[in-house]
Write a protein that holds these residues in place. Structure first.
Motif, short mmCIF file in Angstrom:
data_model
loop_
_atom_site.label_atom_id
_atom_site.label_comp_id
_atom_site.label_asym_id
_atom_site.label_seq_id
_atom_site.Cartn_x
_atom_site.Cartn_y
_atom_site.Cartn_z
N ASN A 1 -76.76 13.80 40.89
CA ASN A 1 -75.79 12.69 40.79
C ASN A 1 -76.49 11.47 40.22
OD1 ASN A 1 -73.70 13.20 43.77
ND2 ASN A 1 -73.75 14.19 41.80
N MET A 2 -75.77 10.71 39.40
CA MET A 2 -76.36 9.48 38.89
C MET A 2 -76.04 8.36 39.88
SD MET A 2 -78.01 10.18 36.15
CE MET A 2 -78.32 8.63 35.35
N LEU A 3 -77.09 7.70 40.36
CA LEU A 3 -76.88 6.62 41.31
C LEU A 3 -77.27 5.30 40.65
CD1 LEU A 3 -78.29 8.03 44.65
CD2 LEU A 3 -76.00 8.20 43.72
N SER A 4 -76.59 4.27 41.06
CA SER A 4 -76.96 2.95 40.58
C SER A 4 -77.74 2.27 41.70
CB SER A 4 -75.67 2.18 40.27
OG SER A 4 -75.98 0.84 40.08
N ILE A 5 -78.97 1.81 41.40
CA ILE A 5 -79.74 1.13 42.44
C ILE A 5 -79.95 -0.33 42.04
CG2 ILE A 5 -80.91 3.15 43.40
CD1 ILE A 5 -83.29 2.56 41.71
N LYS A 6 -79.88 -1.18 43.06
CA LYS A 6 -79.89 -2.61 42.79
C LYS A 6 -80.78 -3.32 43.80
CE LYS A 6 -76.64 -6.35 42.08
NZ LYS A 6 -75.98 -7.06 43.16
N THR A 7 -81.78 -4.01 43.28
CA THR A 7 -82.57 -4.88 44.16
C THR A 7 -82.26 -6.31 43.75
OG1 THR A 7 -84.43 -4.93 42.64
CG2 THR A 7 -84.45 -3.19 44.29
N ALA A 8 -82.93 -7.25 44.40
CA ALA A 8 -82.65 -8.67 44.12
C ALA A 8 -82.86 -8.99 42.65
CB ALA A 8 -83.55 -9.54 45.00
N THR A 9 -83.81 -8.28 42.00
CA THR A 9 -84.18 -8.68 40.65
C THR A 9 -83.80 -7.67 39.58
OG1 THR A 9 -86.34 -7.80 41.16
CG2 THR A 9 -86.09 -10.19 41.28
N ALA A 10 -83.49 -6.45 39.96
CA ALA A 10 -83.26 -5.45 38.92
C ALA A 10 -82.21 -4.43 39.32
CB ALA A 10 -84.57 -4.72 38.63
N THR A 11 -81.61 -3.82 38.32
CA THR A 11 -80.69 -2.70 38.57
C THR A 11 -81.03 -1.59 37.58
OG1 THR A 11 -79.11 -3.55 37.01
CG2 THR A 11 -78.71 -4.08 39.31
N ALA A 12 -80.71 -0.37 37.98
CA ALA A 12 -80.91 0.76 37.06
C ALA A 12 -80.07 1.93 37.53
CB ALA A 12 -82.38 1.17 37.03
N LYS A 13 -79.83 2.84 36.61
CA LYS A 13 -79.13 4.07 36.97
C LYS A 13 -80.15 5.20 36.95
CE LYS A 13 -74.64 2.89 35.28
NZ LYS A 13 -74.00 2.75 33.98
N VAL A 14 -80.25 5.91 38.05
CA VAL A 14 -81.22 7.00 38.13
C VAL A 14 -80.58 8.23 38.76
CG1 VAL A 14 -83.40 5.74 38.21
CG2 VAL A 14 -82.04 5.97 40.28
N THR B 1 -92.52 -2.08 48.30
CA THR B 1 -91.38 -1.62 49.08
C THR B 1 -90.40 -2.78 49.16
OG1 THR B 1 -92.46 -2.36 51.09
CG2 THR B 1 -92.70 -0.04 50.52
N GLY B 2 -89.15 -2.48 49.34
CA GLY B 2 -88.17 -3.55 49.46
C GLY B 2 -86.78 -3.00 49.66
N ALA B 3 -85.87 -3.88 50.02
CA ALA B 3 -84.50 -3.46 50.29
C ALA B 3 -83.79 -3.14 48.98
CB ALA B 3 -83.75 -4.55 51.02
N VAL B 4 -82.87 -2.18 49.04
CA VAL B 4 -82.17 -1.77 47.84
C VAL B 4 -80.73 -1.39 48.19
CG1 VAL B 4 -82.89 0.65 48.01
CG2 VAL B 4 -82.36 -0.31 45.78
N GLU B 5 -79.84 -1.67 47.26
CA GLU B 5 -78.45 -1.23 47.45
C GLU B 5 -78.20 -0.07 46.50
OE1 GLU B 5 -75.54 -4.35 46.99
OE2 GLU B 5 -76.91 -5.72 48.05
#
Lengths: 460, 686
Positions: free
Chosen positions: B284-297, B346-350
């Motif tokens: 599945n393609m997921l979209s991940i988002k941190t405070a500074t960046a987003t990407a689809k992986v 490491t860090g929080a991610v949505e």
């Protein structure tokens, strides 16, 4: 030969009020007349399919076996499936012409010519696969035990593939000679009826100067018997040796002593199904219903019930032995066949090969042309799946789960398979226009024993 | 969880002075706590040596941040970029790229193009290490030298030499270095002797102790007050690709990840529990988002991943560095965050699911459990101490000999005659206890034996050419207990790994069977047995029926599905003159349509035999090493000669732990394995 006439309880094998001349007319008609529209349509479709197959084959030779779907775990797939399927189909012809001859089954005379032709075409189609499935087909001749100057290089007589080379080439040459020998008197008949001098000349050469003298007939009969004797073991040996490709290996699902008889029964099963498929069309198109009768169809259907049941027993036995052996790999291979990712192939096989032929226990079904045609197609499909199940589902999950993988075909290898079907029908359609599709001379010999108008009650 | 921590604490305390706790993250509070533990355990001066440092890595995040600030303000006149690639590997690479433009002068010394050299005004390509003179101090007091092995291929100049030239020093780097060393070499050692020896080791100074004054309570409370997002993202380096310096190397791209067994990609690894709860499926393609960046992986469901955490590897998402690395995966450095002036991995991610089509991974292993088969044999330390044969009990068969019934092992019952061996009978031992699954052996084998790289698409079709592989198995919750056999309904459940499985590695190459199934089936005798126990493959005799591969129970044979060298469709390292320079001249490059496999580095064996012959002495045990055995960092692989009584190989074979993989097939391999022994207490995994 005992008695001139047959028991009245037997149904006549030639229907209608036939005379020798009428038979000649009926059977030579497709050769002498012009081809009808149906023939041209069928021929065009078959020919184009064959050309497509040739293109796919050329692509494979040009690029490599990588253009197929096989991989590190599944080294053989459609290639060998198709090979075994086609070889199996050829077996009916040999059985009809050899074993049924020795057992003096006269009903074989209406169908043996076409069935033998089918054998030859099927073996040609089959042969393409082992030849072209190798990585370097231009070096295939290394598999022949030829004296050479490469040093002391020789073939490996331990390898079942080498046995295959001998089995298939023997099978092809004996079948071809047997078939052609039977054609001689009929080719002479065609020659004698030719008006066109060129045609007359060609058929003259093809008939090897057959004169129809007592000496010709004597030698013809003798050689036929010798060839029948030679072919009879081939019916059993060819598919036995093909099965050795699998049986002598160590792959769970292949390493099985039941394979030789099971493969031979399967081959005859699929061969008769293919004979039925073809004959049901041919008798209609070439107007030969009075020679290839419902009785012929019914008799062949009985062979299908027998061989289909043998195959069914073999499938069950394999399962039992897999469990009874207590071998983990063996048990898993069979559970995987029925419930693993290729379950649909396994159950297609079971349905087509084990369930559908049992319908022939009903007289109504086995004497119905339409039902027979449909079931024969089912059997053809089922037997293809049988080989696919044996080859692909055994290989794709063998000993070490780390190497387990899936296989799916590419359009190239599907194209080659469809192409061989095109080749088969192209050959068969040409055959039906050039050679008598029924062994005329042979069939005439039984007209007065089993012809309809000679079988009236009281004449004994 | 708390019980386990108590247990670990007790064990650490018991091992006081011999223990060490390692901190894996850049959080100062955590580091302070860990340090406190190490001080309590008395690790400083015993297990931690601050005096004799390991110099492999060095860095200072705060200084880097300072430099970036100055660059952004335009206070930096010249930027020289050597041996690093900040545009790619900084969280804000674009910020660096913009800041570089503010400098009057920017020079990159990269020897191949990279993201940073693309934004610098000048590129002064450095020599490759194989073209350079150099010296190093990898560990304090340990010196070594580098000598060029080839003349420079291109018109490049060594970085140090460039600096000398720019400083107006009329000397090449070799002379400069030699002059520098003249005073530092020990008395009686010439520069040439140092070069010859290659290494100079000075005696280590005694390690110093340390006391810490950090406020541990404050650190602990600051950690307790930290709040995470729904998921914690961990940015990590893969074993093969590392930081991405070599990501344009196709060998590394094709090396499967030791755990996921996926090649040619990075991905978001999530725990099976989270995947179930969130409805994510592999690919599945997921979209991940941190405070500074987003990407689809794409997502990989990774057994063993701690629920609540997800991870992604760096080294991918390259741009303009070469045809191999470009446009594979995403750059995970953008998810590295700043914790004050420290980089935090490491860090929080949505995370949210996208509607994009599923991604298909190129994995070399798509089935992950052992299915209750005795493939990797293992036992616990406790059991092993009781009985060294634990986990490796031999199965005996009843054999009728006349009227007697004898019990024999599989390999004592055979229909075949033994092969005669000559002077040598080579074999290999693989200690499953030592293997860490890193894959160094696989790359070494690829390099030594000219193994083709086939690319992502062909790996997807299960056609990788690796002569050896490392199988990785997870345990399954449905695995049968000892002595039980698996039922039919159970088998399908056994295909599913546990959420938190035990993991085992097993290197598998050609087992060089003495009763090889491949040898009997080849119609043209292209594969045969040597008088030295090797199963040999004669490429130019092979017609390519693939029967041998079908009949190989270990599935180690590799077929050349296509022509791999000189084929633009496989533009990796065999399609141009430069790439072909890595090919080993002692090993033939295989053509299309032939089978190939591990030869046990027969070219090295041959060389060893010839050297012995020239010396007029028998070949010494250990004189020949296969590429895999030589490279293995844990010495898990031992190559040797069974015909030498005292060989290490024979000593390994005599161990109770030794067994043949799939021994019940009686193919009598020359490669054997040693049972894995796990140190777990009470038979339970922590």
């Amino acid at each position: 030969m005992s008695g001139n006439n047959e028991a009245v309880v037997r149904d006549p094998l030639i229907l209608g009020k036939k005379t020798y001349h009428q038979m000649t007319e009926d059977i030579c008609r497709p050769i002498e007349g012009k081809a009808n529209k149906m023939w041209w349509v069928a021929f065009s479709v078959a020919f184009v399919t064959m050309i497509w197959g040739i293109i796919c084959l050329a692509y494979t030779v040009g690029n490599g076996i990588g253009s197929w779907g096989a991989n590190k775990t599944v080294g053989w797939a459609w290639d060998i499936t198709n090979f075994v399927w086609w070889i199996g189909i050829g077996h009916a012809g040999t059985l009809i012409s050899a074993i049924l001859l020795l057992f003096r089954q006269r009903w074989r005379m209406s169908i043996n010519r076409s069935a033998e032709a089918m054998t030859i075409f099927a073996v040609i189609c089959a042969g393409l696969f082992p030849v072209f499935h190798t990585g370097r087909p231009w070096l295939d001749y290394w598999m022949l035990p030829l004296p050479n100057q490469f040093g002391s290089l020789w073939v490996n007589f331990n390898s079942p593939l080498l046995w295959d080379v001998f089995a298939i080439s023997t099978y092809f040459s004996v079948s071809l000679v047997f078939w052609y020998l039977g054609l001689l008197p009929d080719l002479a008949t065609v020659r004698d009826r030719c008006i066109n001098p060129t045609k007359r000349f060609i058929y003259g050469i093809l008939s090897f100067g057959w004169k129809g003298t007592a000496r010709d007939w004597h030698r013809f009969e003798e050689v036929s018997l010798v060839l029948a004797g030679l072919s009879t073991p081939l019916v059993l040996s060819v598919h036995t040796i093909v099965s050795f490709d699998f049986a002598t290996s160590i792959v769970p699902g292949w390493h099985t002593t039941i394979f030789p008889p099971y493969f031979v029964a399967g081959a005859i099963f699929s061969g008769f199904a293919m004979v039925l498929t073809l004959m049901i069309i041919a008798r209609k198109v070439l107007n030969l219903q009075e020679y290839i009768t419902i009785q012929h169809i019914e008799l062949m259907n009985k062979i299908i019930i027998l061989t289909g049941s043998i195959v069914g027993v073999a499938y069950t036995t394999e399962f039992f032995i897999a469990w009874y052996s207590g071998v983990q790999y063996e048990s898993y291979a069979f559970i995987n066949r029925a419930t693993g990712p290729y379950w649909w192939a396994y159950w297609s096989m079971m349905t087509c090969n084990v369930v559908t032929p049992q319908l022939f226990w009903s007289k109504k079904i086995r004497t119905s042309v339409m039902a027979t045609f449909i079931i024969s197609i089912f059997v053809n499909i089922g037997m293809w799946f049988e080989r696919f199940v044996i080859i692909v589902t055994s290989l794709h999950r063998d000993f070490l789960p780390s190497s387990w993988t899936m296989y799916s075909p590419t359009y190239i290898e599907v194209g080659i398979f469809v192409g061989t079907i095109g080749l088969f029908f192209t050959c068969f359609l040409l055959f039906s226009r050039v050679f008598p599709v029924i062994a005329l001379a042979e069939l005439k010999s039984i007209l007065k024993k089993t012809g309809n108008q000679y079988k009236k009650k009281g004449i004994l | 969880m708390s019980k386990e921590i108590e247990k670990v604490a007790a064990e650490l305390w018991a091992a006081k002075g011999k223990a060490v706790v390692v901190c894996g993250i850049n959080n100062v509070a955590v580091q302070n706590l860990i340090n406190g533990i190490n001080v309590m355990l008395g690790s400083y001066g015993t297990t931690i040596d601050l005096t004799n440092t390991n110099n492999l890595r060095q860095g200072n995040d705060a200084e880097l941040v300072g430099l970036l600030d100055e660059m952004k303000k335009g206070e930096v006149a010249a930027v020289l970029v050597y041996n690093c690639n900040p545009v790619y590997s900084l969280p804000d690479g674009k910020g660096f790229a913009d800041a570089v433009k503010k400098a009057e002068l920017s020079v990159s010394f990269a020897y191949t193009p990279d993201e940073t050299s693309a934004v610098c005004q000048y590129v002064c390509p450095d020599h490759h290490a194989l073209e350079s003179w150099n010296d190093a101090e990898p560990k304090k007091g340990h010196f070594s030298t580098t000598q060029p092995t080839i003349a420079p291929l291109f018109s490049t100049r060594q970085f140090q030499e460039t600096l000398l030239a720019w400083s107006g020093i009329q000397s090449n780097y070799h002379d400069y270095m030699m002059a520098g060393w003249a005073s530092m070499l020990p008395v009686g050692m010439s520069w040439e002797q140092f070069l010859q020896k290659g290494v100079l080791e000075n005696a280590a100074a005694p390690a110093a102790g340390l006391t810490s004054k950090a406020d541990l309570n404050a650190a602990a409370s600051s950690l307790n007050s930290e709040k995470g997002g729904a998921f914690e993202l961990v940015v990590y380096e893969k074993t093969g690709l590392g930081s991405g310096v070599q990501s344009n190397n196709p060998w590394l791209q094709e090396l499967p990840d030791p755990i996921s067994k996926i090649t040619w990609d990075n991905y978001l690894a999530v725990s099976p529990k989270d995947a179930r709860e969130k409805g994510w499926a592999q690919g599945n393609m997921l979209s991940i988002k941190t405070a500074t960046a987003t990407a689809k992986v794409p997502v990989v469901i990774q057994p063993g991943q701690t629920p609540g955490t997800v991870s992604i590897a760096v080294g991918y998402g390259r741009n303009g560095v070469g045809k191999t690395a470009d446009s594979i995966g995403v750059n995970a450095y953008q998810f590295v965050s700043m914790l004050g002036t420290t980089l935090s991995y490491t860090g929080a991610v949505e995370i949210s699911k996208t509607i994009e089509e599923d991604y298909s991974f190129a994995g070399t292993q798509t089935h992950h459990t052992m299915m209750g088969r005795a493939i990797v044999k293992e036992t616990t330390l406790e059991e092993y101490i009781k009985d060294p044969k634990a986990g490796n009990e031999e199965e005996l068969f009843e054999v009728k000999a006349g009227k007697d019934i004898q019990h024999k092992g599989t390999e004592q019952v055979t229909l075949w005659n033994e092969h005669e061996t000559g002077q040598h009978h080579f074999g290999m031992s693989i200690d499953l206890n030592s293997c860490i699954g890193c894959g160094s052996c696989v790359v070494a084998c690829t390099a030594e034996n000219n193994v083709s790289v086939v690319g992502k698409d062909e790996v997807r079709r299960s056609r990788e050419m690796h002569w050896m592989r490392i199988d990785r198995y997870y345990t399954s919750d449905a695995d049968p207990k000892e002595g039980e056999s698996a039922g039919m309904a159970q088998l399908q459940k056994m295909e599913v790994p546990s959420d938190m499985p035990k993991v085992v590695f097993q290197p598998v190459m050609c087992q060089h069977c003495n009763h090889a199934p491949c040898e009997t089936v080849c119609p043209v005798i292209a594969t045969s047995h040597s008088s030295e126990g090797l199963n040999q493959m004669t490429y130019n005799r092979c017609v390519g029926t693939r029967y041998c591969a079908n009949n190989c129970p270990y599935k180690v044979r590799r077929f050349n599905w296509f022509k791999y060298p000189d084929n633009p469709q496989f533009d990796f390292h065999m399609n141009n003159d430069l790439g072909k320079m890595v090919l080993n001249p002692d090993v033939v490059v295989r053509s299309r349509g032939v089978m190939e496999k591990c030869s046990m580095c027969v070219q090295r064996i041959q060389e060893g035999k010839l050297n012995a012959k020239k010396a007029g002495q028998p070949m010494v045990d250990g004189a020949v090493q296969t590429a895999c055995s030589q490279t293995c960092p844990t010495n898990a692989i031992t190559f040797g000669d069974y015909n030498k009584k005292e060989s290490t190989l024979n000593k390994m074979r005599e161990q109770e732990r030794s067994y043949h993989l799939l021994g019940e097939l009686n193919v009598q391999p020359n490669v054997f394995y040693l049972t894995k022994v796990r140190n777990v207490s009470e038979g339970k995994e922590a």
